[in-house]
Scaffold this motif. Sequence first.
Motif, PDB file in Angstrom:
ATOM      1  N   TYR A 192       0.833  -1.198   0.000  1.00 21.68           N
ATOM      2  CA  TYR A 192       0.000   0.000   0.000  1.00 21.68           C
ATOM      3  C   TYR A 192       0.869   1.250   0.000  1.00 21.68           C
ATOM      4  CZ  TYR A 192      -3.131   3.561   1.961  1.00 21.68           C
ATOM      5  OH  TYR A 192      -3.828   4.701   2.190  1.00 21.68           O
ATOM      6  N   ALA A 193       0.515   2.222  -0.785  1.00 21.14           N
ATOM      7  CA  ALA A 193       1.196   3.515  -0.732  1.00 21.14           C
ATOM      8  C   ALA A 193       0.138   4.605  -0.674  1.00 21.14           C
ATOM      9  CB  ALA A 193       2.096   3.705  -1.948  1.00 21.14           C
ATOM     10  N   GLY A 194       0.088   5.292   0.433  1.00 24.46           N
ATOM     11  CA  GLY A 194      -0.943   6.302   0.643  1.00 24.46           C
ATOM     12  C   GLY A 194      -0.428   7.702   0.331  1.00 24.46           C
ATOM     13  N   HIS A 195      -1.087   8.703   0.935  1.00 20.90           N
ATOM     14  CA  HIS A 195      -0.683  10.087   0.675  1.00 20.90           C
ATOM     15  C   HIS A 195       0.678  10.406   1.272  1.00 20.90           C
ATOM     16  CE1 HIS A 195      -4.456  11.238  -1.139  1.00 20.90           C
ATOM     17  NE2 HIS A 195      -5.105  10.614  -0.174  1.00 20.90           N
ATOM     18  N   SER A 196       0.996   9.797   2.413  1.00 18.32           N
ATOM     19  CA  SER A 196       2.321  10.049   3.004  1.00 18.32           C
ATOM     20  C   SER A 196       3.223   8.861   2.707  1.00 18.32           C
ATOM     21  CB  SER A 196       2.230  10.280   4.505  1.00 18.32           C
ATOM     22  OG  SER A 196       0.915  10.233   4.962  1.00 18.32           O
ATOM     23  N   ASP A 197       4.511   9.148   2.601  1.00 19.54           N
ATOM     24  CA  ASP A 197       5.434   8.131   2.100  1.00 19.54           C
ATOM     25  C   ASP A 197       6.090   7.305   3.194  1.00 19.54           C
ATOM     26  OD1 ASP A 197       5.197   8.717  -0.657  1.00 19.54           O
ATOM     27  OD2 ASP A 197       6.259  10.585  -0.286  1.00 19.54           O
ATOM     28  N   GLY A 198       5.899   7.670   4.470  1.00 16.80           N
ATOM     29  CA  GLY A 198       6.542   6.906   5.539  1.00 16.80           C
ATOM     30  C   GLY A 198       8.049   6.999   5.494  1.00 16.80           C
ATOM     31  N   ILE A 199       8.547   8.199   5.174  1.00 15.96           N
ATOM     32  CA  ILE A 199       9.997   8.388   5.065  1.00 15.96           C
ATOM     33  C   ILE A 199      10.503   9.078   6.323  1.00 15.96           C
ATOM     34  CG2 ILE A 199      11.765   9.714   3.856  1.00 15.96           C
ATOM     35  CD1 ILE A 199      10.060   9.326   1.337  1.00 15.96           C
ATOM     36  N   LYS A 200      11.620   8.568   6.867  1.00 16.26           N
ATOM     37  CA  LYS A 200      12.214   9.192   8.046  1.00 16.26           C
ATOM     38  C   LYS A 200      13.231  10.229   7.602  1.00 16.26           C
ATOM     39  CE  LYS A 200       9.930   7.182  11.064  1.00 16.26           C
ATOM     40  NZ  LYS A 200       8.999   7.993  11.862  1.00 16.26           N
ATOM     41  N   PRO A 201      13.023  11.510   7.952  1.00 14.66           N
ATOM     42  CA  PRO A 201      13.902  12.568   7.446  1.00 14.66           C
ATOM     43  C   PRO A 201      15.354  12.455   7.920  1.00 14.66           C
ATOM     44  CG  PRO A 201      12.341  13.446   9.028  1.00 14.66           C
ATOM     45  CD  PRO A 201      11.906  12.052   8.729  1.00 14.66           C
ATOM     46  N   THR A 202      15.593  11.837   9.067  1.00 11.03           N
ATOM     47  CA  THR A 202      16.970  11.789   9.565  1.00 11.03           C
ATOM     48  C   THR A 202      17.724  10.542   9.093  1.00 11.03           C
ATOM     49  OG1 THR A 202      16.130  10.859  11.618  1.00 11.03           O
ATOM     50  CG2 THR A 202      16.600  13.204  11.607  1.00 11.03           C
ATOM     51  N   LEU A 203      17.058   9.675   8.321  1.00 12.29           N
ATOM     52  CA  LEU A 203      17.762   8.541   7.732  1.00 12.29           C
ATOM     53  C   LEU A 203      18.079   8.864   6.274  1.00 12.29           C
ATOM     54  CD1 LEU A 203      15.706   5.466   9.020  1.00 12.29           C
ATOM     55  CD2 LEU A 203      17.748   6.483  10.009  1.00 12.29           C
ATOM     56  N   THR A 204      19.130   8.255   5.732  1.00 15.12           N
ATOM     57  CA  THR A 204      19.442   8.476   4.326  1.00 15.12           C
ATOM     58  C   THR A 204      18.485   7.672   3.453  1.00 15.12           C
ATOM     59  OG1 THR A 204      20.972   6.645   4.186  1.00 15.12           O
ATOM     60  CG2 THR A 204      21.889   8.740   4.892  1.00 15.12           C
ATOM     61  N   VAL A 205      18.515   7.979   2.161  1.00 10.32           N
ATOM     62  CA  VAL A 205      17.662   7.276   1.209  1.00 10.32           C
ATOM     63  C   VAL A 205      17.925   5.772   1.287  1.00 10.32           C
ATOM     64  CG1 VAL A 205      17.290   6.926  -1.257  1.00 10.32           C
ATOM     65  CG2 VAL A 205      17.467   9.240  -0.345  1.00 10.32           C
ATOM     66  N   THR A 206      19.208   5.389   1.324  1.00 10.86           N
ATOM     67  CA  THR A 206      19.559   3.967   1.393  1.00 10.86           C
ATOM     68  C   THR A 206      19.032   3.333   2.671  1.00 10.86           C
ATOM     69  OG1 THR A 206      21.599   4.658   0.350  1.00 10.86           O
ATOM     70  CG2 THR A 206      21.474   2.383   1.067  1.00 10.86           C
ATOM     71  N   GLU A 207      19.201   4.048   3.799  1.00 13.29           N
ATOM     72  CA  GLU A 207      18.748   3.486   5.079  1.00 13.29           C
ATOM     73  C   GLU A 207      17.238   3.303   5.094  1.00 13.29           C
ATOM     74  OE1 GLU A 207      22.061   5.082   8.266  1.00 13.29           O
ATOM     75  OE2 GLU A 207      20.532   6.451   7.554  1.00 13.29           O
ATOM     76  N   ASN A 208      16.511   4.289   4.532  1.00 19.18           N
ATOM     77  CA  ASN A 208      15.058   4.174   4.462  1.00 19.18           C
ATOM     78  C   ASN A 208      14.646   2.932   3.671  1.00 19.18           C
ATOM     79  OD1 ASN A 208      13.317   6.272   5.695  1.00 19.18           O
ATOM     80  ND2 ASN A 208      14.725   7.649   4.672  1.00 19.18           N
ATOM     81  N   LEU A 209      15.269   2.757   2.496  1.00 15.47           N
ATOM     82  CA  LEU A 209      14.901   1.617   1.657  1.00 15.47           C
ATOM     83  C   LEU A 209      15.331   0.298   2.293  1.00 15.47           C
ATOM     84  CD1 LEU A 209      15.498   2.617  -2.056  1.00 15.47           C
ATOM     85  CD2 LEU A 209      13.362   2.038  -0.936  1.00 15.47           C
ATOM     86  N   ASN A 210      16.529   0.285   2.887  1.00 14.96           N
ATOM     87  CA  ASN A 210      17.018  -0.935   3.513  1.00 14.96           C
ATOM     88  C   ASN A 210      16.081  -1.400   4.621  1.00 14.96           C
ATOM     89  OD1 ASN A 210      19.304  -1.894   2.237  1.00 14.96           O
ATOM     90  ND2 ASN A 210      20.621  -0.375   3.191  1.00 14.96           N
ATOM     91  N   PHE A 211      15.538  -0.407   5.367  1.00 13.00           N
ATOM     92  CA  PHE A 211      14.618  -0.762   6.443  1.00 13.00           C
ATOM     93  C   PHE A 211      13.410  -1.513   5.892  1.00 13.00           C
ATOM     94  CE2 PHE A 211      10.678   0.603   8.615  1.00 13.00           C
ATOM     95  CZ  PHE A 211      10.790  -0.240   9.701  1.00 13.00           C
ATOM     96  N   TRP A 212      12.792  -0.951   4.835  1.00 14.98           N
ATOM     97  CA  TRP A 212      11.589  -1.602   4.296  1.00 14.98           C
ATOM     98  C   TRP A 212      11.933  -2.932   3.657  1.00 14.98           C
ATOM     99  CZ3 TRP A 212       7.344  -0.366   6.368  1.00 14.98           C
ATOM    100  CH2 TRP A 212       7.121   0.939   6.803  1.00 14.98           C
ATOM    101  N   ALA A 213      13.120  -3.000   3.029  1.00 16.08           N
ATOM    102  CA  ALA A 213      13.528  -4.282   2.439  1.00 16.08           C
ATOM    103  C   ALA A 213      13.652  -5.340   3.531  1.00 16.08           C
ATOM    104  CB  ALA A 213      14.844  -4.115   1.696  1.00 16.08           C
ATOM    105  N   ALA A 214      14.202  -4.946   4.693  1.00 17.68           N
ATOM    106  CA  ALA A 214      14.361  -5.898   5.795  1.00 17.68           C
ATOM    107  C   ALA A 214      13.001  -6.311   6.353  1.00 17.68           C
ATOM    108  CB  ALA A 214      15.225  -5.294   6.889  1.00 17.68           C
ATOM    109  N   VAL A 215      12.074  -5.338   6.470  1.00 19.18           N
ATOM    110  CA  VAL A 215      10.751  -5.656   7.010  1.00 19.18           C
ATOM    111  C   VAL A 215      10.028  -6.657   6.115  1.00 19.18           C
ATOM    112  CG1 VAL A 215       8.445  -4.700   7.388  1.00 19.18           C
ATOM    113  CG2 VAL A 215      10.435  -3.532   8.319  1.00 19.18           C
ATOM    114  N   PHE A 216      10.157  -6.465   4.788  1.00 14.69           N
ATOM    115  CA  PHE A 216       9.450  -7.350   3.868  1.00 14.69           C
ATOM    116  C   PHE A 216      10.302  -8.546   3.460  1.00 14.69           C
ATOM    117  CE2 PHE A 216       6.857  -3.596   3.465  1.00 14.69           C
ATOM    118  CZ  PHE A 216       5.589  -4.119   3.316  1.00 14.69           C
ATOM    119  N   GLY A 217      11.509  -8.650   4.029  1.00 10.87           N
ATOM    120  CA  GLY A 217      12.365  -9.787   3.716  1.00 10.87           C
ATOM    121  C   GLY A 217      12.789  -9.839   2.255  1.00 10.87           C
ATOM    122  N   ALA A 218      13.022  -8.668   1.654  1.00 12.59           N
ATOM    123  CA  ALA A 218      13.361  -8.633   0.227  1.00 12.59           C
ATOM    124  C   ALA A 218      14.872  -8.673   0.021  1.00 12.59           C
ATOM    125  CB  ALA A 218      12.795  -7.376  -0.415  1.00 12.59           C
ATOM    126  N   ARG A 219      15.269  -8.960  -1.212  1.00 20.09           N
ATOM    127  CA  ARG A 219      16.687  -9.021  -1.559  1.00 20.09           C
ATOM    128  C   ARG A 219      17.123  -7.675  -2.126  1.00 20.09           C
ATOM    129  NH1 ARG A 219      12.500 -11.039  -3.898  1.00 20.09           N
ATOM    130  NH2 ARG A 219      12.390  -9.166  -5.125  1.00 20.09           N
TER     131      ARG A 219
END
Lengths: 218, 204
Positions: B68-95
């Motif tokens: 799901y992607a709603g109006h807000s992106d769920g991005i943490k401003p104090t994390l880098t782009v890579t860290e933000n994506l890595n977090f979601w990849a880890a949550v969803f168990g992606a490669r």
Amino acid sequence: MIALLFRDLKLAMRAGGGFGLGLVFFLIVTTLVPFAVGPQSDLLASIAPGVLWLGALLACLLSLDRLLALDWEDGTLDLLATAPLPLEAVVSVKALAHWITTGLPLVLAAPVFGVLLNLPGPGFFWLVVSLAVGTPALSVVGTFGAALTVGLKRGGLLLSLLVLPLYVPTLIFGAEVARRGAQGMETGTPLLMLGGITLATIALLPFASAAVLRVNLR
Amino acid sequence: MTLIVTDLAIARGGVPVLEGLGFALEPGQALVVRGPNGIGKTTLLRTIAGLQPPLAGQIAGAEDRIAYAGHSDGIKPTLTVTENLNFWAAVFGARGILGALDAYDLHELADRHAGNLSAGQKRRLGLARLLVTGRPIWVLDEPTVSLDKEAVGKFADAVRAHLGQGGSALIATHIDLGLEAATLDVGPFRAVPKPVDDFDGDFL
């Protein structure tokens, strides 16, 4: 789950994350008390366990309103709710992260603050033990309060009003352990009660927190 | 597996907004949801994503399959782009997140703090998150807000690639994405306002 824990810890360390805020607040409270009470070291020694516990409790409260509110504001909670993690796990991990960034530093720093309040010698060990056993309950109960008030504008005050009464049992038995320890009395019974309260909150409240969070996300 | 919605009724803030809605979304298909503001598109998508219960009707084939992607992106401003994506990849168990960085041209921004990104760049990061979820059904609410023309093209490419891999997408949008997609106009499903409740009615 590990990823969420590390992310929360990382966020706490970064700018504006609030790590150490509770600790400094605790320091200021314990420094102000001797000024307020005046130069009466006997009186100070007898109220020290209670004051230290009260200070730790208020310091815990300080960072609760950010616990879920920030994730709610930027949409992260919606995304976490649709992720493979159950919400029960999300709130448990959030409570654990809160304890590591707020409760644990308080436990470790408490003996130093005990000196400021002229805490009697045997009390130091029991103060640390009581805080180590009691503060996890503060984080878990606080997470429940944060889940109840998530989404409310300026919910911080309401959160305090909801959570502080729920802290009473932990405060009573935690301060009792520290007080008895300081006076060289037997501490077994209040310590067991304190441990029981902590274990019960950890076992039950994540389910309640997840349930109210689901309702609040609608 | 097909997402099948039958006879769905949904409410926002206790007021029914849509009723009698039904559609099927096959793998490889995209469905564009259209309708005027306030008709209940967001509520529909949130209900299908499982964030709120429907008033009536069934949603089959959605469990644990929706990104799901709603109006807000769920991005943490104090994390880098890579860290933000890595977090979601880890949550969803992606490669890995390289594919997601590629798709939205985020390599240059990879080490920037997300708080310093522009609105459009944040949106690209939010959409890149979908690629690391590995979920087959994308449910997107106004995904192109604040994107420039080029980025909209990248988004359409990403959706096409997703459909090509047997995924499906349900997209609420007001613009033309250039996708070969069926359109679902939710206007005709507007809920009929209930007559005022009798008990209160006597006083009104």
